[in-house]
Design an enzyme around this catalytic site. Structure first.
Site, PDB file in Angstrom:
ATOM      1  N   GLY A  34     -98.000 -99.191  50.563  1.00 30.80           N
ATOM      2  CA  GLY A  34     -97.131 -98.520  49.591  1.00 30.80           C
ATOM      3  C   GLY A  34     -96.286 -99.472  48.767  1.00 30.80           C
ATOM      4  O   GLY A  34     -95.673 -99.055  47.775  1.00 30.80           O
ATOM      5  N   GLU A  35     -96.236-100.746  49.154  1.00 25.56           N
ATOM      6  CA  GLU A  35     -95.420-101.686  48.374  1.00 25.56           C
ATOM      7  C   GLU A  35     -96.056-101.932  47.007  1.00 25.56           C
ATOM      8  O   GLU A  35     -97.282-101.950  46.878  1.00 25.56           O
ATOM      9  CB  GLU A  35     -95.258-103.006  49.141  1.00 25.56           C
ATOM     10  CG  GLU A  35     -94.375-102.826  50.368  1.00 25.56           C
ATOM     11  CD  GLU A  35     -94.222-104.107  51.184  1.00 25.56           C
ATOM     12  OE1 GLU A  35     -94.910-105.095  50.891  1.00 25.56           O
ATOM     13  OE2 GLU A  35     -93.400-104.081  52.128  1.00 25.56           O
ATOM     14  N   ARG A  89     -73.225 -96.739  36.512  1.00 21.13           N
ATOM     15  CA  ARG A  89     -72.035 -95.879  36.621  1.00 21.13           C
ATOM     16  C   ARG A  89     -71.218 -96.205  37.868  1.00 21.13           C
ATOM     17  O   ARG A  89     -70.066 -95.824  37.967  1.00 21.13           O
ATOM     18  CB  ARG A  89     -72.447 -94.398  36.607  1.00 21.13           C
ATOM     19  CG  ARG A  89     -72.890 -93.956  35.215  1.00 21.13           C
ATOM     20  CD  ARG A  89     -73.164 -92.486  35.147  1.00 21.13           C
ATOM     21  NE  ARG A  89     -74.354 -92.122  35.900  1.00 21.13           N
ATOM     22  CZ  ARG A  89     -74.766 -90.864  36.054  1.00 21.13           C
ATOM     23  NH1 ARG A  89     -74.088 -89.876  35.530  1.00 21.13           N
ATOM     24  NH2 ARG A  89     -75.865 -90.608  36.730  1.00 21.13           N
ATOM     25  N   ASP A 160     -65.749 -85.940  26.684  1.00 22.68           N
ATOM     26  CA  ASP A 160     -64.569 -86.602  27.265  1.00 22.68           C
ATOM     27  C   ASP A 160     -64.144 -87.724  26.328  1.00 22.68           C
ATOM     28  O   ASP A 160     -64.860 -88.076  25.386  1.00 22.68           O
ATOM     29  CB  ASP A 160     -64.826 -87.104  28.695  1.00 22.68           C
ATOM     30  CG  ASP A 160     -65.990 -88.075  28.758  1.00 22.68           C
ATOM     31  OD1 ASP A 160     -66.228 -88.789  27.772  1.00 22.68           O
ATOM     32  OD2 ASP A 160     -66.666 -88.114  29.798  1.00 22.68           O
ATOM     33  N   LYS A 184     -62.221 -84.245  30.349  1.00 13.37           N
ATOM     34  CA  LYS A 184     -63.080 -83.915  31.493  1.00 13.37           C
ATOM     35  C   LYS A 184     -62.537 -84.539  32.768  1.00 13.37           C
ATOM     36  O   LYS A 184     -62.052 -85.668  32.745  1.00 13.37           O
ATOM     37  CB  LYS A 184     -64.485 -84.467  31.228  1.00 13.37           C
ATOM     38  CG  LYS A 184     -65.453 -84.297  32.382  1.00 13.37           C
ATOM     39  CD  LYS A 184     -66.807 -84.893  32.055  1.00 13.37           C
ATOM     40  CE  LYS A 184     -66.962 -86.303  32.576  1.00 13.37           C
ATOM     41  NZ  LYS A 184     -68.308 -86.853  32.407  1.00 13.37           N
TER      42      LYS A 184
END
Ligand code: R5P
Length: 283
Positions: A34-35, A89, A160, A184
């Site tokens: 799966g790598e 973020r 915002d 916000k």
């Protein structure tokens, strides 16, 4: 030579066309366990531009592999373009014991490149987390292109205060209209978003809610909710990064949004406009 991550193939092709550079035919594959593994053509002595949005952990790993493969294939210089920088973020530790995730990924990305360009990272300051020169690019202006040309007395509304500059850039590129913003708050434990109404007058006018990212759609749908009962002519959403997680598009439609316009920093059904000219300008 332009090398695309698998999540940024349309943008990579647009960038290669814009610059008149070769587009590498990249093979994306996996081992039996799966790598991931990638394979690039020979690029001895060339500048290789790796264009790879990182909206998932898998895409982050693939970017690191592409950078390393470019060096192995002989690149003289590796430039990394992050159309969408994942984890941006999380630019501070929100609680004791948590990482500054944006810094962690920036350090990893820095190890395989000579410089970085990030398109509208959530905060420009994340560029300081890279160990190589890193520059943010503002692509918000291209969002004016797909908007209907005949908007009625438009209001460009930021959900915002943080997106006022972005809304202003879209308005300026559109050429007319008013800019306003809401307030916000987000509860980081529940993810719940609250938008405080203001007295913006929208009756009979077209409203364009402009933001950098639409992820869960909570911010924009709450912002649109503020317009309830005020009879806007139409409600449009313009965002640089159409993350559109889960049922975001349904949420926006249910809130009364007529159309969503995004860019190809993330390749989605609403990616109506390319940031390639903005990226090409700095390469
Ligand atoms: C936050 O400050 C950003 O500008 C966006 O408003 C936010 O990331 C959108 O996230 P969501 O769609 O999940 O509310």
């Amino acid at each position: 030579m332009i090398v695309s991550g698998s999540a940024s193939q349309a943008l990579g092709a647009a960038l290669a066309a814009e610059l008149g550079e070769d587009l590498a035919r990249v093979e994306y594959d996996r081992f039996a366990d799966g790598e991931q593994v990638v394979e690039l053509p020979d690029c001895t002595g060339e500048r290789v531009v790796v264009v790879a949005a990182t909206p998932s952990d898998e895409a982050h790993v693939q970017l690191l592999l592409l950078q390393d493969a470019a060096r192995e294939a002989g690149a003289a210089e590796v430039v990394t373009v992050l159309p969408y920088m994942g984890y941006a973020r999380q630019d501070e530790a929100f609680r004791a014991g948590q990482p500054v995730s944006a810094r962690a990924v920036a350090r990893a990305v820095s190890a395989g490149t000579d410089r970085v360009f990030a398109v509208n990272p959530h905060e420009e300051a994340v560029c300081e987390f890279f160990d190589v020169p890193a520059t943010s690019l503002d692509a918000a202006g291209v969002l004016a292109d797909p908007l209907p040309a005949d908007l009625t007395d438009p209001v460009f509304l930021s959900p915002d205060e943080g997106a006022v500059d972005l809304a202003t850039t879209v308005r300026d590129a559109y050429g007319r209209g008013e800019v306003d913003f809401l307030e916000k708050t987000r509860d980081y434990d529940t993810g719940e978003v609250t938008v405080t109404p203001n007295d913006v007058s929208v009756t009979g006018r077209d409203v364009v809610v402009a933001d950098d990212i639409v992820a869960t759609g909570s911010t924009v749908s709450e912002a649109v909710g503020v317009l309830d009962g005020r009879d806007p002519a139409g409600v449009y959403v313009a965002c640089v990064h159409p993350t559109l997680a889960g049922n975001a598009l349904t949420k926006l439609a249910a809130a009364g949004v007529d159309a969503v316009y995004g860019t190809d920093t993330l390749e989605r059904a609403v990616s109506e406009v390319s940031v390639a000219p903005v990226v090409a300008d700095v390469l």
